[in-house]
Enzyme design. Structure first.
Site, PDB file in Angstrom:
ATOM      1  CG  LEU A   1      -1.885  -1.140   1.415  1.00 34.73           C
ATOM      2  CD1 LEU A   1      -2.620  -0.997   2.748  1.00 34.73           C
ATOM      3  CD2 LEU A   1      -2.876  -1.200   0.265  1.00 34.73           C
ATOM      4  CG  ASP A   2       0.409   4.299  -2.966  1.00 34.33           C
ATOM      5  OD1 ASP A   2       1.152   3.432  -3.449  1.00 34.33           O
ATOM      6  OD2 ASP A   2      -0.436   4.928  -3.620  1.00 34.33           O
ATOM      7  CE  LYS A   3       5.231   9.030   4.602  1.00 30.85           C
ATOM      8  NZ  LYS A   3       6.106  10.210   4.424  1.00 30.85           N
TER       9      LYS A   3
ATOM     10  CB  THR B   1      -2.920   3.901   0.673  1.00 34.93           C
ATOM     11  OG1 THR B   1      -2.905   4.753  -0.471  1.00 34.93           O
ATOM     12  CG2 THR B   1      -4.166   3.022   0.625  1.00 34.93           C
TER      13      THR B   1
END
Length: 330
Positions: free
Chosen positions: A142-144, A146
């Protein structure tokens, strides 16, 4: 050598001659094929008592295989005591509800303070080694900024089983993943699919862009409008997204591509900053407090790689997105 394990097997009579790495992968499914290839090249495999180094070597019925698996070496990332919200854990895997702001894997600019550092500390000796290294096996990210559910493997067998499911993205298997996003505007169609190839931007390498032709990677996102916000005169919408591919920033880029970037997304929604002027004071305050893209991994379901049981987890919106959603409903 201390910590090594020795394995032996005689190839069954009913199996025709085939590549050594394929035979080994069938015999020892807890080790990935790439791991076995590395062990063979490192001289850790013997066929009929003779050391071999070629994974392509053909072995037939009755061949006696001997394998030495070295003890996992210490992970390069250091263990760090970082609080984690553990949703589920057993000897094979761990499910985390990741907060926004936490980087998943060490990289340039984020050598420490990551989820991997935290997991090395949390799991300790229960990590039996991924690819021979005592570290957690990341099968998806997951993106930082998100938040939401993420599963991590503790051993090679679990890593292989989970990786196969995520590579399939639920097309033919049991994997279930869903995200909740708050986007600017309301998509014209209540349900739709965005199919647009993605590639890293030529001028800004941190940005992913939609491309045509064969220069990008195929990407497919399904979306459904869950709720216009506010009802009656909407300026935004709560949208549920499901992925058939797992590209970097996929939901963020695809929703921006159809004209509905995520609220708070500074990278892909900067052109919509003036939209905030249409929000009330409480709504603007909630958006300012978000400090990230409004994206949350809310559902994660998969088949347990050892037991075969289907596990399904659901995470409610974290406080920052919940506050924004409540303000937009007013």
């Amino acid at each position: 050598m201390s910590g090594e394990t020795h394995r032996e097997w005689t190839v069954e009579a009913e199996h025709p001659a085939e590549r050594l790495d394929r035979v080994a992968a069938r015999i020892w499914p807890d080790l990935s094929r790439s791991r076995l290839q590395a062990l063979i090249r490192d001289g850790r495999m013997a066929v009929n008592g003779a050391e071999v180094h070629d994974p392509n070597l053909k072995v037939g019925p009755g061949a006696h295989l001997g394998l030495v698996v070295p003890a996992p070496v210490a992970a390069e990332p250091q263990a760090e005591s970082i609080g984690l919200e553990v949703v589920y854990e057993d000897d094979d895997l761990i499910v985390i509800d990741k907060p926004a702001g936490l980087v998943v894997h060490p990289a340039a600019g984020h050598a420490s303070g990551t989820l991997v550092n935290a997991l090395i500390a949390h799991c300790g000796e229960s990590l039996s080694g991924i690819g021979g290294v005592k570290r957690p096996g990341i099968v998806h990210r997951l993106d930082k900024d998100t938040s939401g559910l993420l599963v991590v493997a503790k051993n090679d067998r679990a890593h292989k089983g989970l990786a196969d499911q995520f590579a399939d993205h639920g097309r033919t298997g049991p994997l279930e993943r869903a995200y909740l996003a708050i986007v600017w505007g309301v998509p014209e169609r209540a349900k739709g699919t965005v199919e647009a190839a993605l590639a890293r931007g030529a001028h800004n390498r941190e940005k992913i862009v939609v491309v045509t032709g064969e220069s990008g990677r195929f990407a497919l996102t399904h979306y459904a409008v869950a709720e216009p916000l506010p009802p009656g005169n909407p300026v935004a919408a709560l949208v549920r997204c499901e992925l058939e591919t797992g590209r970097t920033h996929q939901i963020r880029v695809h929703m921006a591509h159809i004209g509905h970037p995520l609220l708070g997304d500074q990278l892909y929604g900067s052109g919509f900053k003036t939209k905030a002027n249409r929000l009330g004071e409480d709504q603007q305050s909630a958006l300012a407090a978000l400090r990230r893209q409004a994206l949350h991994a809310t559902i994660l379901g998969f088949e347990h790689p050892r037991t075969g049981d289907f596990l399904r987890f659901e995470s409610p919106l974290p406080a920052d997105m919940a506050r924004l959603l409540d303000s937009l409903r007013a």
